[in-house]
Scaffold this motif. Sequence first.
Motif, short mmCIF file in Angstrom:
data_model
loop_
_atom_site.label_atom_id
_atom_site.label_comp_id
_atom_site.label_asym_id
_atom_site.label_seq_id
_atom_site.Cartn_x
_atom_site.Cartn_y
_atom_site.Cartn_z
N ARG A 249 -49.47 19.54 86.96
CA ARG A 249 -48.90 20.60 86.13
C ARG A 249 -47.75 21.28 86.86
N ASN B 123 -37.84 25.15 76.65
CA ASN B 123 -38.71 23.98 76.62
C ASN B 123 -37.90 22.71 76.84
N TYR C 71 -41.93 27.98 81.10
CA TYR C 71 -42.40 26.86 80.29
C TYR C 71 -43.21 25.92 81.18
N GLU C 72 -44.38 25.53 80.73
CA GLU C 72 -45.23 24.61 81.47
C GLU C 72 -45.08 23.19 80.93
N PHE C 73 -45.11 22.23 81.84
CA PHE C 73 -45.07 20.82 81.45
C PHE C 73 -45.84 20.02 82.49
N SER C 74 -46.08 18.78 82.20
CA SER C 74 -46.81 17.92 83.13
C SER C 74 -45.96 16.72 83.51
N ARG D 92 -44.39 24.31 86.29
CA ARG D 92 -43.89 25.43 85.50
C ARG D 92 -42.46 25.74 85.92
N GLN E 135 -37.73 18.47 75.89
CA GLN E 135 -37.97 17.73 74.66
C GLN E 135 -39.42 17.30 74.55
N ASN E 136 -40.04 16.96 75.70
CA ASN E 136 -41.44 16.54 75.71
C ASN E 136 -42.22 17.39 76.70
N ASP E 137 -43.49 17.64 76.39
CA ASP E 137 -44.35 18.41 77.28
C ASP E 137 -44.77 17.62 78.51
N SER E 138 -44.63 16.30 78.47
CA SER E 138 -44.99 15.45 79.59
C SER E 138 -43.80 14.56 79.94
#
Length: 304
Positions: free
Chosen positions: A145, A63, A170-173, A147, A65-68
Amino acid sequence: MKNAILLAIILGLLISCKLPNATTDSGSENDKSEKAILPPSSVVKNSADQLTVDSLPKNVLINFQNDSIPLADIKQIQKLRILNNTSEPIVFGDDFILEYYANGAWNKTNNGRQFKSGQYSLTPGREYMVPTDLYFYSSIYRLGRYRISKPYRNSSSLSITQDQTNFATYEFSVFTPPFKNMERKVFMSLSKNTVKISELNQPIPFTIINNSYDEIFFGERQTVEKYDGKNWNKIPFDGIINDIGYSLYVGTQTSEHSLNLRPVQYKYKPGRYRLAKPFSIRNEESIKTAWKDFTLYDEFLIVP
């Protein structure tokens, strides 16, 4: 003599009162030291005397640190956290696969550049922060999105084959907040829209605002057009145009460019004119054409 005995008794009482507090303080410091080296409550020791996160799946997990991630930060090195939550050591390198979700499917965005040949090993329960250059090794240029897939294998494997390689995903935007209370498009605005004949030698700064959904690209090329009452006619200019490229992310603007009218090459008369500024975005809908081209316009008047 009696005074000396009395003084000794008082000193003894004072010392006996202070000793428990001193021991407690010392014990408190020891407690802090022990707590500092204890693992978190979610981490337990397994039979191999390694640390594993008991509350997470027994897989290799990755991952950011941030998802976005803001689109403007994509050119910065991102730190990808890799946690080996399995019972076996793993080996991995700097390579990764990046995909963008569009039209109901995941599409690879890697640009073909060769990854470094570094190799890392990670024992069970341990984690490692891998510097990851998303921009250099792939093509991230729009919102949406994404990945990332990180290949790894058990360190007991003697050679890497397709069957032995596993992937942690891991998915993130990627996002950029647009300007509020503005239409979602690209704007261009001259710093002034009325120019006197005596001011034709002065550069006219202009601003480009990208409030669209895509990163835009443009260069030094620009044209001036004159309105004859029916049509817009391009004014010809001679000269060398610098082959410099610029990009502008969504939700950003630039005021570093200017319109030069070059009155030496063209005799301006009072009337209606406009600046035409071409720009492009990447074309995801066609494999034949890599770019979609557009033009920005802003009008101005030349007066006596």
